[in-house]
Design a protein around this motif. Structure first.
Motif, PDB file in Angstrom:
ATOM      1  N   ALA A  66     -37.726  22.686  96.425  1.00  0.00           N
ATOM      2  CA  ALA A  66     -37.052  23.572  95.488  1.00  0.00           C
ATOM      3  C   ALA A  66     -36.192  22.723  94.563  1.00  0.00           C
TER       4      ALA A  66
ATOM      5  N   HIS B 115     -40.999  35.192  83.700  1.00  0.00           N
ATOM      6  CA  HIS B 115     -41.068  34.409  84.940  1.00  0.00           C
ATOM      7  C   HIS B 115     -40.600  35.254  86.116  1.00  0.00           C
TER       8      HIS B 115
ATOM      9  N   GLU C 162     -37.312  35.792  92.008  1.00  0.00           N
ATOM     10  CA  GLU C 162     -37.442  35.903  93.466  1.00  0.00           C
ATOM     11  C   GLU C 162     -36.246  36.642  94.064  1.00  0.00           C
TER      12      GLU C 162
ATOM     13  N   ARG D 241     -39.151  31.635  90.242  1.00  0.00           N
ATOM     14  CA  ARG D 241     -40.324  30.792  90.496  1.00  0.00           C
ATOM     15  C   ARG D 241     -40.823  30.252  89.167  1.00  0.00           C
ATOM     16  N   ASP D 242     -41.197  28.972  89.168  1.00  0.00           N
ATOM     17  CA  ASP D 242     -41.774  28.407  87.950  1.00  0.00           C
ATOM     18  C   ASP D 242     -43.228  28.877  87.848  1.00  0.00           C
TER      19      ASP D 242
ATOM     20  N   GLY E 177     -45.286  28.490  90.878  1.00  0.00           N
ATOM     21  CA  GLY E 177     -44.782  29.088  92.104  1.00  0.00           C
ATOM     22  C   GLY E 177     -43.710  28.300  92.822  1.00  0.00           C
ATOM     23  N   HIS E 178     -43.250  27.175  92.236  1.00  0.00           N
ATOM     24  CA  HIS E 178     -42.188  26.399  92.864  1.00  0.00           C
ATOM     25  C   HIS E 178     -40.866  27.144  92.766  1.00  0.00           C
ATOM     26  N   GLN E 179     -40.060  27.036  93.800  1.00  0.00           N
ATOM     27  CA  GLN E 179     -38.760  27.676  93.828  1.00  0.00           C
ATOM     28  C   GLN E 179     -37.783  26.927  92.931  1.00  0.00           C
TER      29      GLN E 179
END
Length: 122
Positions: free
Chosen positions: A69, A92, A95, A111-112, A115-117
């Motif tokens: 993250a 975007h 979350e 999330r980018d 899907g990265h936090q």
């Protein structure tokens, strides 16, 4: 989001074997306090000031998959709210909407596109 107070502050790594992870990064020159392997959260400040953070992951997730993250400091609570709004209004995935965390920070998670936090905090 033209506020210049938003800055990259930290990279968080979720580890299924915290002792092994810390031993690995110690071999690369990072310094952690004695007994860090037993802590619920461990940090090392890198040259330039960015923090590399480790948290144990007991979820049984795939060991071969990375769980990382990125954390952005947004200046203050209003900055967290504004940055979250800018990102979610641009489409975007939000979350977790901004909240006042028990550890004393204003916090939100998006999330980018991959899907990265991405944590937003102040």
């Amino acid at each position: 989001m033209t506020d210049s107070t938003v800055r990259m502050d930290a990279i968080g790594i979720s580890s299924t074997d915290l002792a092994a992870s810390l031993a690995f990064y110690r071999l690369l020159g990072l310094t952690f306090p004695a007994g860090a392997e037993k802590l619920p959260h461990v940090e090392a400040t890198l040259p330039g000031g960015i923090r590399l953070m480790f948290d144990p992951d007991d979820s049984g997730a795939d060991r071969g998959r990375g769980r990382i993250a990125l954390a952005f400091h947004c200046g203050d609570a209003a900055g967290v709210d504004a940055t979250y709004a800018t990102l979610t209004e641009a489409g975007h995935h939000g979350e977790s909407k901004p909240w006042d965390a028990v550890w004393g920070q204003r916090y939100a998670v998006v999330r980018d596109p991959d899907g990265h936090q991405v944590d937003l905090f102040a």
